[in-house]
Design a protein around this motif. Structure first.
Motif, mmCIF file in Angstrom:
data_model
loop_
_atom_site.group_PDB
_atom_site.id
_atom_site.type_symbol
_atom_site.label_atom_id
_atom_site.label_comp_id
_atom_site.label_asym_id
_atom_site.label_seq_id
_atom_site.Cartn_x
_atom_site.Cartn_y
_atom_site.Cartn_z
ATOM 1 N N THR A 113 -8.327 -4.347 -42.812
ATOM 2 C CA THR A 113 -9.133 -5.387 -42.681
ATOM 3 C C THR A 113 -8.788 -6.760 -42.553
ATOM 4 O OG1 THR A 113 -10.659 -6.170 -44.747
ATOM 5 C CG2 THR A 113 -11.906 -4.454 -43.780
ATOM 6 N N THR A 114 -7.041 -6.544 -43.378
ATOM 7 C CA THR A 114 -6.587 -8.272 -42.858
ATOM 8 C C THR A 114 -7.019 -8.636 -41.165
ATOM 9 O OG1 THR A 114 -4.689 -7.540 -43.147
ATOM 10 C CG2 THR A 114 -5.965 -7.941 -44.932
ATOM 11 N N ASP A 115 -6.560 -7.571 -40.320
ATOM 12 C CA ASP A 115 -6.375 -7.593 -38.883
ATOM 13 C C ASP A 115 -6.948 -7.026 -37.969
ATOM 14 O OD1 ASP A 115 -5.134 -8.509 -36.216
ATOM 15 O OD2 ASP A 115 -3.173 -8.031 -36.707
ATOM 16 N N PRO A 116 -8.702 -6.945 -37.943
ATOM 17 C CA PRO A 116 -9.266 -6.710 -37.653
ATOM 18 C C PRO A 116 -9.185 -5.733 -35.796
ATOM 19 C CG PRO A 116 -10.320 -8.585 -37.604
ATOM 20 C CD PRO A 116 -9.006 -8.780 -38.534
ATOM 21 N N ILE A 117 -8.209 -6.972 -35.338
ATOM 22 C CA ILE A 117 -8.420 -6.767 -33.684
ATOM 23 C C ILE A 117 -7.351 -5.318 -33.804
ATOM 24 C CG2 ILE A 117 -7.224 -7.629 -31.951
ATOM 25 C CD1 ILE A 117 -7.923 -10.144 -32.879
ATOM 26 N N THR A 118 -5.967 -5.505 -34.601
ATOM 27 C CA THR A 118 -5.096 -4.402 -34.785
ATOM 28 C C THR A 118 -5.519 -3.328 -35.335
ATOM 29 O OG1 THR A 118 -2.801 -5.672 -35.285
ATOM 30 C CG2 THR A 118 -2.739 -3.928 -35.684
ATOM 31 N N VAL B 181 -3.904 1.048 -40.326
ATOM 32 C CA VAL B 181 -4.631 1.283 -40.148
ATOM 33 C C VAL B 181 -5.854 1.167 -41.799
ATOM 34 C CG1 VAL B 181 -6.719 3.569 -40.192
ATOM 35 C CG2 VAL B 181 -4.728 2.470 -38.078
ATOM 36 N N LEU B 182 -4.688 1.682 -42.326
ATOM 37 C CA LEU B 182 -5.283 2.233 -44.296
ATOM 38 C C LEU B 182 -4.690 0.908 -45.132
ATOM 39 C CD1 LEU B 182 -5.964 5.919 -44.450
ATOM 40 C CD2 LEU B 182 -7.535 4.513 -43.649
ATOM 41 N N VAL B 183 -5.902 0.612 -45.803
ATOM 42 C CA VAL B 183 -4.597 0.572 -47.736
ATOM 43 C C VAL B 183 -5.211 0.778 -48.468
ATOM 44 C CG1 VAL B 183 -4.556 -1.825 -46.561
ATOM 45 C CG2 VAL B 183 -6.541 -1.105 -47.484
ATOM 46 N N CYS B 184 -3.695 1.040 -49.815
ATOM 47 C CA CYS B 184 -4.398 2.158 -50.869
ATOM 48 C C CYS B 184 -4.650 1.053 -51.913
ATOM 49 C CB CYS B 184 -2.995 2.992 -50.720
ATOM 50 S SG CYS B 184 -2.756 3.420 -52.378
#
Length: 617
Positions: free
Chosen positions: A379-384, A614-617
């Motif tokens: 969610t840090t860069d929603p556009i990407t 897209v994902l973060v862990c």
């Protein structure tokens, strides 16, 4: 300033013990400052400790660096180790933060160094030599090349070079160091040189380490090479007389038994020259698949006389001996073994951790229970993130088609989509849980690196540090070092911003900014402005009547700074692998750009890029 001649014995002073204790305390404080401020050059620490004397000088120096760091440092930042050995030692954690050349020097070492340089460079003034020594912290090894460059630019050297160009010397000039002496045993000179004593044990050890030891090692290697070649010739001559000559079944030349190898089947004999040529062609030519047996990691049999191809190989121990005895064989053997190991690891299909600076790799043995891993959308860069999700929906028909193709027996070798996804998720979790610092164990590299940004690990390490900021810091440090001058009396470093070339230090010492020569003292009658040109010049041009320094015009500081900046940028780009790259951004951004622009990408790399965005862990 008093001159002191060179001594042949130990220098003893009345308060030698007190001075040694004081010097030890200063060097201890220097090491403490280097630990607290690892990115600052030791020149700054020496200047601070010399300015604030007393028992509390260390505390004052720390306070000044914490409050006014930019004012004291002025671009003198530590960029990287200049010596590869220092890099290896620092990666092992054994390197001293302050080298011996950067510590406070003893008076006996200064006097011995000063006397040696004055004896060698008699055409230079004492104050000029003193200025260079002050800039290099009275280090003989560092000051001598600078003085050699200054002497090479003098008018005397130009005239001598002009006349020597037309006169053929009776014998080639000696390349030995001027302190090196060849003692004579009666009339005949010995084959091993020695160094003249300087009067200081520390300087004697420095000269032995930097001058005599490399020279003796070179002589030893030359003798061993010559003896080896002589032994081969003698052995071949004796074998021809005795009739013990064998024919190579690859090149059909006659060779002695000691220079022959037998393949593993025992049917063919191959000479060492053919083995070396086969290995060289495999490494640097187009014969890797033809000359190398990948299953056994050995050189194939090179016999040309057999009707069918021989299944034998050259034994590994004999192949090593054949390659090692040729010129450049050690490097070629290391490269051959490295490539064989790399291909064996690739065929093993194991999860590897690679060193970014060499071919060393380790198997990733970290196990993370799947129940402990939690993935969520970035969610840090929603556009990407939205763009990548839209890209997945757009490429969904191609993904389904690829899944059907991989189910076909004809394309069973292609990786399955589930395997690609699982590998990318594993790499993402490893990047989050695995320690970022990776230590290479190769004896030729041994450099630490970061697993996240693949850069060299320097404490304190900042991942994905801007390459442009690193380049700008390197250039700033190079420009400052090129323009810096140091007062020989008090050790204060300064840079001329404007005004004439007659520089007066706060301690009263006066020197020429161009040639670093001392001009006397303000309180005493000195050379002063008489050091500079006194002739009238039209429109401020160059003087044709004398070669004295110009009072206002000398070496163009901007040209010197630009030259130093260009050299520093070139070295930085070569070290960082950024040659030809324009518009430097973050390291990861540049890596992605290179991947797409040069076509250096794979399907697994594309999936890794999508998962990471897209994902973060």
């Amino acid at each position: 300033m008093s001159d002191r001649p060179a001594h042949t014995g130990e220098i003893t002073l009345p308060d030698q013990d007190d001075k040694d204790n004081h010097l030890t305390g200063l060097n201890r404080s220097l090491s403490v400052l280097a630990i607290i401020f690892p990115h600052v050059l030791p020149d700054v620490f020496r200047e601070l400790l010399s300015t604030y004397e007393g028992e509390s000088c260390l505390h004052i120096a720390v306070d000044q660096l914490l409050k006014h760091q930019d004012a004291w440092v002025k671009g003198r930042w530590r960029t990287a180790a200049s010596d590869p050995k220092d890099e290896i030692n620092s990666s092992q954690g054994n390197q001293l933060l302050v080298a011996a050349e950067d510590e406070f020097r003893r008076d006996s070492y200064k006097w011995a160094t000063r006397a040696m340089l004055r004896e060698e460079f008699k055409s230079l003034s004492k104050s000029k030599i003193e200025g260079v020594l002050a800039e290099e912290n009275y280090c003989y090894t560092r000051a001598r090349p600078t003085l050699q460059r200054i002497v090479s630019k003098s008018w005397r050297n130009s005239i001598n070079s002009f006349f020597l160009r037309w006169r053929k010397p009776a014998e080639p000039p000696s390349q030995d160091h001027w302190m090196m002496v060849w003692p004579k045993d009666g009339v005949k000179a010995k084959t091993t040189p020695i160094l003249r004593e300087t009067g200081d044990a520390e300087l004697d050890m420095e000269l032995h380490r930097t001058v005599l030891a490399p020279f003796l090692e070179k002589i030893k290697q030359e003798r061993e090479t010559k003896d080896w070649e002589t032994s081969l010739v003698m052995n071949e001559a004796e074998a021809q007389v005795a009739g013990a000559i064998y024919e190579c079944e690859c090149c059909f030349s006659d060779t002695t038994f000691e220079q022959m190898a037998t393949c593993t089947t025992g049917d063919h004999v191959i000479c060492f020259r053919c083995i070396w040529h086969a290995a060289s062609e495999a490494l640097f030519g187009q014969s890797w698949g033809r000359n190398i047996d990948h299953a056994r990691g050995q050189i194939k049999c090179l016999a040309a006389t057999s009707a069918d191809s021989c299944d034998g190989c050259i034994p590994q121990s004999i192949a090593r001996r054949a390659i090692r005895q040729c010129k450049g064989g050690k490097e070629a053997l290391a490269k051959l073994e490295s490539r064989l190991a790399a291909e064996a690891l690739l065929e093993a299909r194991q999860r590897l951790i690679n060193c970014p600076f060499c071919s060393y790799a380790e198997i990733d043995e970290l196990y993370i229970p799947p129940s402990t891993i939690r993935y969520r959308l970035k969610t840090t860069d929603p556009i990407t993130t939205l763009f990548l999700l839209t890209l997945l929906l757009t490429l969904l028909p191609l993904l389904l088609l690829y899944t059907l193709i991989t189910r076909s027996p004809l394309f069973s070798h292609l990786p399955k989509p589930t395997a690609l996804l699982f590998t990318s998720l594993t790499r993402l979790s490893h990047a989050h849980h695995f320690p970022r610092r990776f230590q290479c164990r190769s004896p030729t590299c041994y450099l630490p690196s970061c697993l996240a940004c693949h850069k060299r690990w320097l404490d304190p390490h900042i991942c994905h540090e801007s390459a442009s900021l690193s380049l700008r810091t390197t250039i700033e440090a190079a420009r400052t070092a090129a323009l810096k001058r140091t007062c020989p009396r008090c050790g204060l470093a300064f840079i001329k911003a404007s005004g004439c070339n007659k520089m007066t230090c706060t301690c009263g010492y006066i020197m020429c900014y161009v040639c670093r020569e001392g001009l006397g003292d303000e309180k005493k009658s000195g050379e002063g402005y008489r050091h500079f040109c006194q002739h009238f010049r039209l429109n401020g041009g160059e003087c044709r009547e004398c070669e004295r320094c110009d009072l206002y015009k000398g070496e163009d500081d901007e040209v010197v700074a630009k030259r130093a900046a260009a050299r520093a940028e070139k070295e930085w780009r070569e070290k960082e692998g950024m040659v030809g790259v324009e518009g430097l951004g973050g390291p990861m951004e540049e890596k992605a750009k290179r991947m797409w622009y040069t076509g250096d990408w794979t399907l697994q790399g594309f999936v890794d890029w999508w998962i990471d965005g897209v994902l973060v862990c």
